[in-house]
Design a protein around this motif. Structure first.
Motif, short mmCIF file in Angstrom:
data_model
loop_
_atom_site.label_atom_id
_atom_site.label_comp_id
_atom_site.label_asym_id
_atom_site.label_seq_id
_atom_site.Cartn_x
_atom_site.Cartn_y
_atom_site.Cartn_z
N VAL A 16 0.84 -1.21 0.00
CA VAL A 16 0.00 0.00 0.00
C VAL A 16 0.87 1.26 0.00
CG1 VAL A 16 -1.68 1.32 1.35
CG2 VAL A 16 -1.95 -1.15 1.09
N LEU A 17 1.98 1.21 0.72
CA LEU A 17 2.88 2.36 0.79
C LEU A 17 3.44 2.72 -0.59
CD1 LEU A 17 4.50 4.39 2.55
CD2 LEU A 17 6.25 2.63 2.77
N ILE A 18 3.87 1.73 -1.36
CA ILE A 18 4.51 2.02 -2.64
C ILE A 18 3.54 2.07 -3.80
CG2 ILE A 18 6.66 0.97 -1.84
CD1 ILE A 18 6.04 -1.48 -3.49
N LEU A 19 2.29 1.65 -3.57
CA LEU A 19 1.31 1.59 -4.66
C LEU A 19 1.15 2.91 -5.42
CD1 LEU A 19 -0.92 0.00 -6.21
CD2 LEU A 19 -2.51 0.73 -4.41
N GLN A 100 -5.10 -2.15 13.47
CA GLN A 100 -4.67 -2.43 12.09
C GLN A 100 -5.14 -1.32 11.15
OE1 GLN A 100 -6.46 -6.44 12.05
NE2 GLN A 100 -4.46 -7.18 11.39
N LEU A 101 -6.36 -0.86 11.36
CA LEU A 101 -6.88 0.23 10.53
C LEU A 101 -6.07 1.50 10.74
CD1 LEU A 101 -9.24 -1.81 10.22
CD2 LEU A 101 -10.79 0.15 10.26
N ARG A 102 -5.64 1.71 11.98
CA ARG A 102 -4.83 2.89 12.28
C ARG A 102 -3.47 2.80 11.56
NH1 ARG A 102 -4.98 2.37 17.20
NH2 ARG A 102 -6.69 3.80 17.69
N GLN A 103 -2.84 1.63 11.63
CA GLN A 103 -1.56 1.45 10.93
C GLN A 103 -1.72 1.67 9.43
OE1 GLN A 103 0.77 -2.13 11.92
NE2 GLN A 103 -0.48 -2.34 13.77
N LEU A 108 -1.27 4.91 4.35
CA LEU A 108 -1.99 5.52 3.24
C LEU A 108 -1.61 6.98 3.03
CD1 LEU A 108 -5.55 4.00 3.76
CD2 LEU A 108 -4.18 3.76 1.69
N ILE A 109 -1.40 7.71 4.12
CA ILE A 109 -1.18 9.16 3.97
C ILE A 109 0.25 9.51 3.60
CG2 ILE A 109 -3.00 9.56 5.66
CD1 ILE A 109 -0.82 10.56 7.60
N LEU A 110 1.22 8.63 3.88
CA LEU A 110 2.63 9.00 3.68
C LEU A 110 2.98 9.37 2.24
CD1 LEU A 110 4.43 6.44 6.05
CD2 LEU A 110 4.07 8.90 6.41
N PRO A 111 2.52 8.65 1.21
CA PRO A 111 2.93 9.02 -0.15
C PRO A 111 2.33 10.33 -0.65
CG PRO A 111 2.14 6.74 -0.05
CD PRO A 111 1.75 7.39 1.23
N SER A 112 1.33 10.87 0.06
CA SER A 112 0.67 12.07 -0.44
C SER A 112 1.60 13.27 -0.49
CB SER A 112 -0.56 12.40 0.42
OG SER A 112 -0.18 12.71 1.75
N LEU A 113 2.57 13.33 0.41
CA LEU A 113 3.50 14.48 0.43
C LEU A 113 4.34 14.54 -0.85
CD1 LEU A 113 4.65 16.89 1.97
CD2 LEU A 113 6.25 15.34 3.10
N PRO A 114 5.07 13.49 -1.24
CA PRO A 114 5.83 13.57 -2.50
C PRO A 114 4.93 13.73 -3.72
CG PRO A 114 5.92 11.34 -1.60
CD PRO A 114 5.34 12.21 -0.54
N ILE A 115 3.72 13.17 -3.65
CA ILE A 115 2.81 13.29 -4.80
C ILE A 115 2.41 14.75 -5.02
CG2 ILE A 115 0.44 12.78 -5.55
CD1 ILE A 115 0.85 9.95 -4.46
N VAL A 116 2.07 15.45 -3.95
CA VAL A 116 1.68 16.86 -4.10
C VAL A 116 2.89 17.72 -4.46
CG1 VAL A 116 0.70 18.88 -2.94
CG2 VAL A 116 -0.30 16.62 -2.57
N MET A 163 -9.73 11.07 -0.32
CA MET A 163 -9.73 9.96 0.63
C MET A 163 -8.59 10.10 1.63
SD MET A 163 -10.78 6.59 -1.63
CE MET A 163 -9.38 6.72 -2.77
N ILE A 164 -7.40 10.45 1.13
CA ILE A 164 -6.23 10.58 2.01
C ILE A 164 -6.40 11.74 2.98
CG2 ILE A 164 -3.74 10.94 2.07
CD1 ILE A 164 -4.76 8.22 0.90
N PHE A 165 -7.03 12.82 2.53
CA PHE A 165 -7.30 13.97 3.39
C PHE A 165 -8.13 13.55 4.61
CE2 PHE A 165 -10.62 17.18 4.36
CZ PHE A 165 -9.83 18.12 5.00
N PHE A 166 -9.15 12.72 4.39
CA PHE A 166 -9.99 12.29 5.51
C PHE A 166 -9.22 11.39 6.48
CE2 PHE A 166 -13.66 13.16 2.54
CZ PHE A 166 -14.07 14.30 3.22
N PHE A 167 -8.34 10.54 5.95
CA PHE A 167 -7.53 9.72 6.85
C PHE A 167 -6.60 10.59 7.69
CE2 PHE A 167 -8.47 6.23 3.79
CZ PHE A 167 -9.05 5.37 4.69
N THR A 168 -6.01 11.59 7.07
CA THR A 168 -5.12 12.49 7.81
C THR A 168 -5.89 13.28 8.85
OG1 THR A 168 -3.86 12.74 5.74
CG2 THR A 168 -3.32 14.24 7.54
N LEU A 169 -7.09 13.73 8.48
CA LEU A 169 -7.92 14.48 9.42
C LEU A 169 -8.34 13.61 10.59
CD1 LEU A 169 -9.32 17.16 9.99
CD2 LEU A 169 -11.25 16.38 8.60
#
Length: 417
Positions: A16-19, A100-103, A108-116, A163-169
Motif C-alpha cells: 500500500v505504501l509504494i502503490l 490495524q486500521l490505524r496502521q 496511506l497518507i505517507l505518499p501524499s506528500l511527495p505526490i503533491v 480519501m487521504i485527506f480524511f484519513f489524515t484528518l
C-alpha cells in the motif's frame, strides 16, 4: 502461524505504501497477499454470507458481458471489477482490530506528500517525467493548469487526495484528543499540503465532498462553531459563484475568482454540449431504458456515445448510471445493496467501539466520499484509486465481520446461561 500472519500484514502495508508511486510493485504485493489469504482462509471465505452476495454480483457481471453488444470490450471491462470483488471477498480476513486500521491509515497518507510536491513542480516549475514507474508527469498539469501529479488526470488525483485527506484528518483528531503535540505538527503539515493539492486539482466535486466530510467530523465532535463557520464560508462562496443579484458582484470582490469562476463554470463556459454531464446522463438513461436487464456491456458507453455524438468520452461521469447502462439494473442494484449492507453494519457498530471509534468513522467517511465522488465522475478507471477504495471497503467489512463474530459468541453464552 503468528509469524506468517505478521509477514502477510507487513507485505500488505509495504504494498500500500509504494502503490501510488510504483503501481506495478504495489499491485504485485497485494496479489501475493490475496493468494496467500485465499489459500489459508478459503473455508471461512466460502462460508461468509457477504461473499455469497459478491459471487452473485460476479455472476451477474459475467452474464451481462456475455449478452453485450460487444462481448470483447465487455470482457476487457470485467478487469475493472472482478479482481477488486476478489479483494472485497478475501481481504476482510486480514482486518480484525482497530489498531490495524490505524496502521493502514498512516501508511496511506505517507505518499501524499511527495505526490503533491511533484504536482507543485508540474504546475509551477514545468516539471515533466517520462513513463518509467507506471505514471507520467505532464508539465502544466492535465488538463492544463490543473494538478494531476502522478495520475493521468486531475480528477483521479482529486479523489485520491480526498480519501487521504480524511484519513489524515481522522488521525489528526485522534492525536489532538491524546495530546500528541509533535505528531500533530507533522499531521498539520500533511493536511495543509493535501488541501493545497485538492484546491489545485480544481475539482468542484472534491471541494464539495471535502466540506461535507469536514462537517460530519465537526458534528461528531460537537464543534458547532466550526459547523457554522464552514456553512457561512460555503454560503458566501456559493453566492459569489451562482447567487442572485444584488450581492453576487459584491461577494466576488472578496472571493478569489479561482473559486467562483470554477464553481459557476465561467472558466469553461464554451464547452461543447456533448461534453456536458447533463448530456451524458441523459444519453445513459436512454441506454438503460432500451436494455434494462443486462445492459449494453462494460466499456460500451464510449463506443455508443462516439457513434451518436462524434465525441470520445471514457465514461458518463456517473458510475451508477454507467453501471445501469452497461450491466443492467439488477447487477447495479445488487452491487449497491452489497456495499450498502457493509456500510449500514459499520454505522450500527460504531457506537460500541469506545474511544477508538474515530478511526473507524474515518474509514466510513473516506469510502462514503468515494461513493459521492462517483455520482459526478467515475474513479474505477485508475488502478491505484480503484484498488485503494476496494481495500478501504474490505477493511470496514473485516471489522464488521469480526464484531459480528464477537457479538454472536456473547449472545450464545448469554443464551446458555
Amino acid at each position: 502461524m503468528l509469524g506468517t500472519s505478521l509477514n502477510i500484514w507487513r507485505l500488505t502495508l509495504l504494498s500500500v505504501l509504494i502503490l501510488p508511486l510504483i503501481p506495478s510493485l504495489g499491485e504485485i504485493g497485494l496479489v501475493i497477499v490475496l493468494f496467500i489469504l485465499s489459500w489459508q482462509r478459503y473455508r471461512v471465505i466460502l462460508t461468509y454470507p457477504l461473499n455469497w452476495g459478491i459471487a452473485l454480483v460476479t455472476v451477474g457481471l459475467i452474464i451481462s458481458a456475455y449478452f453485450s453488444t460487444n462481448p470483447g470490450e465487455a470482457g476487457l471491462g470485467l478487469a475493472n471489477f472482478l479482481p477488486f470483488l476478489a479483494i472485497l471477498a478475501v481481504f476482510p480476513q486480514l482486518f480484525s482490530k482497530i489498531s490495524q486500521l490505524r496502521q493502514l491509515a498512516w501508511v496511506l497518507i505517507l505518499p501524499s506528500l511527495p505526490i503533491v510536491i511533484l504536482g507543485w513542480g508540474q504546475l509551477y516549475g514545468g516539471w515533466s517525467l517520462p513513463n518509467l514507474l507506471g505514471w507520467e508527469l505532464v508539465a502544466n498539469g492535465n488538463p492544463t493548469d490543473r494538478m494531476a501529479s502522478v495520475f493521468i488526470y486531475a480528477n483521479f488525483l482529486a479523489i485520491y487526495l480526498l480519501m487521504i485527506f480524511f484519513f489524515t484528518l481522522g488521525l489528526w483528531l485522534e492525536n489532538y484528543r491524546l495530546g500528541h503535540k509533535k505528531v500533530l505538527i507533522w499531521l498539520t503539515i500533511y493536511l495543509l499540503v493535501q488541501i493545497s493539492g485538492l484546491i489545485l486539482t480544481s475539482s468542484r466535486n472534491a471541494w464539495g465532498i471535502a466540506l461535507i466530510g469536514g462537517l460530519v467530523f465537526a458534528f461528531y465532535l460537537g464543534w458547532r462553531w466550526l459547523v457554522w463557520l464552514v456553512l457561512g464560508m460555503t454560503s458566501v462562496v456559493t453566492w459569489a459563484s451562482i447567487g442572485p443579484e444584488p450581492g453576487r458582484e459584491f461577494w466576488r470582490n472578496y472571493v478569489p475568482r479561482y473559486f467562483w469562476g470554477r464553481l459557476s463554470d465561467e472558466m469553461y463556459s464554451d464547452r461543447p454540449i456533448a461534453t456536458l454531464r447533463q448530456t451524458q446522463w441523459q444519453f445513459s438513461w436512454e441506454l438503460v431504458k432500451q436494455r434494462p436487464w443486462v445492459g449494453w456491456g462494460l466499456r460500451n458507453f464510449t463506443i455508443l456515445y462516439q457513434e451518436q455524438m462524434e465525441v470520445w468520452l471514457g465514461h458518463p461521469h456517473n458510475l451508477y448510471l454507467m453501471l445501469m447502462a452497461e450491466t443492467g439494473i439488477p447487477v447495479t442494484l445488487s452491487l449497491i445493496i452489497l456495499v450498502g449492507w457493509i456500510l449500514t453494519q459499520a454505522v450500527l457498530i460504531l457506537p460500541y467501539l469506545g474511544a477508538e471509534k474515530i478511526i473507524f468513522l474515518t474509514y466510513i467517511i473516506a469510502f462514503s466520499a468515494c461513493i459521492l465522488f462517483n455520482c459526478f465522475d467515475v474513479s474505477l478507471f485508475d488502478l491505484r484509486v480503484n484498488t485503494l477504495s476496494w481495500l478501504i471497503l474490505a477493511a470496514i467489512a473485516g471489522l464488521v465481520q469480526n464484531y459480528r463474530k464477537k457479538t454472536d459468541v456473547i449472545h450464545y453464552h448469554n443464551h446458555q446461561t
